[in-house]
Scaffold this motif. Structure first.
Motif, PDB file in Angstrom:
ATOM      1  N   ILE A 142       0.841  -1.198   0.000  1.00  0.00           N
ATOM      2  CA  ILE A 142       0.000   0.000   0.000  1.00  0.00           C
ATOM      3  C   ILE A 142       0.876   1.247   0.000  1.00  0.00           C
ATOM      4  O   ILE A 142       0.609   2.216  -0.724  1.00  0.00           O
ATOM      5  N   PHE A 143       1.946   1.221   0.804  1.00  0.00           N
ATOM      6  CA  PHE A 143       2.884   2.335   0.894  1.00  0.00           C
ATOM      7  C   PHE A 143       4.254   1.851   0.445  1.00  0.00           C
ATOM      8  O   PHE A 143       4.786   0.872   0.971  1.00  0.00           O
ATOM      9  N   SER A 144       4.846   2.537  -0.524  1.00  0.00           N
ATOM     10  CA  SER A 144       6.111   2.123  -1.111  1.00  0.00           C
ATOM     11  C   SER A 144       7.276   2.345  -0.154  1.00  0.00           C
ATOM     12  O   SER A 144       7.174   3.089   0.830  1.00  0.00           O
ATOM     13  N   VAL A 145       8.408   1.726  -0.492  1.00  0.00           N
ATOM     14  CA  VAL A 145       9.610   1.891   0.329  1.00  0.00           C
ATOM     15  C   VAL A 145      10.021   3.361   0.442  1.00  0.00           C
ATOM     16  O   VAL A 145      10.255   3.853   1.560  1.00  0.00           O
ATOM     17  N   PRO A 146      10.125   4.121  -0.659  1.00  0.00           N
ATOM     18  CA  PRO A 146      10.502   5.539  -0.491  1.00  0.00           C
ATOM     19  C   PRO A 146       9.523   6.313   0.375  1.00  0.00           C
ATOM     20  O   PRO A 146       9.938   7.148   1.197  1.00  0.00           O
ATOM     21  N   PHE A 147       8.229   6.031   0.212  1.00  0.00           N
ATOM     22  CA  PHE A 147       7.253   6.754   1.033  1.00  0.00           C
ATOM     23  C   PHE A 147       7.432   6.409   2.506  1.00  0.00           C
ATOM     24  O   PHE A 147       7.316   7.283   3.374  1.00  0.00           O
ATOM     25  N   LEU A 148       7.707   5.150   2.819  1.00  0.00           N
ATOM     26  CA  LEU A 148       7.866   4.742   4.216  1.00  0.00           C
ATOM     27  C   LEU A 148       9.048   5.449   4.877  1.00  0.00           C
ATOM     28  O   LEU A 148       8.950   5.901   6.021  1.00  0.00           O
ATOM     29  N   VAL A 149      10.180   5.537   4.165  1.00  0.00           N
ATOM     30  CA  VAL A 149      11.330   6.245   4.728  1.00  0.00           C
ATOM     31  C   VAL A 149      10.959   7.710   4.975  1.00  0.00           C
ATOM     32  O   VAL A 149      11.242   8.264   6.046  1.00  0.00           O
ATOM     33  N   HIS A 150      10.328   8.317   3.995  1.00  0.00           N
ATOM     34  CA  HIS A 150       9.866   9.705   4.138  1.00  0.00           C
ATOM     35  C   HIS A 150       8.921   9.852   5.329  1.00  0.00           C
ATOM     36  O   HIS A 150       9.105  10.731   6.183  1.00  0.00           O
TER      37      HIS A 150
END
Length: 286
Positions: free
Chosen positions: A220-228
């Motif tokens: 649902i939430f991508s890796v880049p979004f999660l780090v952000h």
């Protein structure tokens, strides 16, 4: 590059898997895979060192234990219900923001170590997950810059005791943090080896039966979004782990549920990151 650690518990050394698939001892480089290593740009320094020193690095003995491929991370940040099909099998509403919880670092073990069902457990479950290793201090990171803060990726089997997690009230951390509940490995693939972490096949077998079979594109939430997103609420330090959630096929999702028992074998893998295997031991047998 593939980073490994090897040796008995408390005596682990740093190593690599070379281009021929041979495990080599790189402890002569003088740095274990910890916050200092990841935070002082040591991956390219190690790569440069190996250009002249690889042949002098001894091969790791055939039967030597594979340890977790990093040591002493400050935290494991986990993401719950991050695969659409897993949220559906859990009969949960699709999250509109990432669900975050912590997992105790004392749960970390090697990729082939035995996993212990905790005392009084009746609902121990499995969860294959892509784990992100932070390579640079991250605070208020823009999504478009997030991948620059990742050192690499590994596999995490996010074992969970569902009664402790969901029925004992309070936060999920209680069901996630038992000793041995965080096998990591077998290696960290540095970020250059995984150009897109959101298109990786991942799977898990119980006693040879494929029960999880998915792709990280179901996140649902991508890796880049999660780090952000996570970096808005806490500083991520070098060596920290983000465990990005599990796909459908967990024990809790079956009717009736298929919780683990002593003697069962778990094997799991992620494209580009190898595979790991654990044998389950009942607490009563310890």
């Amino acid at each position: 590059m593939k980073l490994i650690r090897f040796g008995q518990s408390g005596q682990e050394k740093a190593g690599i898997v070379d281009a021929k698939g041979i495990r080599r001892d790189v402890s002569a480089f003088g740095q274990d895979y910890d916050e200092t290593f990841f935070g002082t740009d040591c991956i390219p320094k190690l790569e440069k060192w190996l250009t002249t020193e690889l042949d002098n690095c001894p091969e790791v003995a055939e039967g030597e234990r594979w340890a977790a491929p990093l040591c002493r991370p400050s935290k494991i940040v986990c993401v719950g219900l991050n695969y659409a099909k897993h949220a559906a099998e859990a009969k949960a509403t699709i999250p509109t923001e990432p669900i975050l919880f912590f997992k105790a670092t004392s749960a970390i073990v090697g990729p082939y170590d035995q996993v212990m069902i905790p005392r009084d457990s009746e609902k121990t479950d499995w969860e294959v997950e892509l784990a992100v290793i932070i390579g640079k201090k991250a605070t208020y990171v823009a999504e478009e810059d997030a991948l620059e803060h990742i050192a690499g990726y590994t596999i995490h089997n996010d074992y969970s005791e569902r009664a402790f997690q969901l029925e004992h009230k309070g936060q999920w951390v209680k069901g996630k943090s038992a000793d041995t509940f965080a096998p990591l490995g077998p290696y960290i693939a540095t970020s250059d080896e995984i150009p897109n972490p959101n298109v990786l096949n991942l799977w898990l077998d119980v006693n040879g039966e494929r029960l999880q079979d998915s792709n990280t594109d179901d996140m649902i939430f991508s890796v880049p979004f999660l780090v952000h997103y996570i970096s808005k609420y806490m500083t991520l330090l070098p060596g920290d782990i983000i465990s990005t959630g599990t796909p459908s096929g967990v024990a809790m999702g079956f009717t009736p549920p298929r919780y683990l028992r002593g003697g069962e074998d778990i094997e799991l893998g992620i494209e580009g990151l190898g595979s790991m295997r654990q044998t389950i031991k009942s607490y009563s047998d310890s």
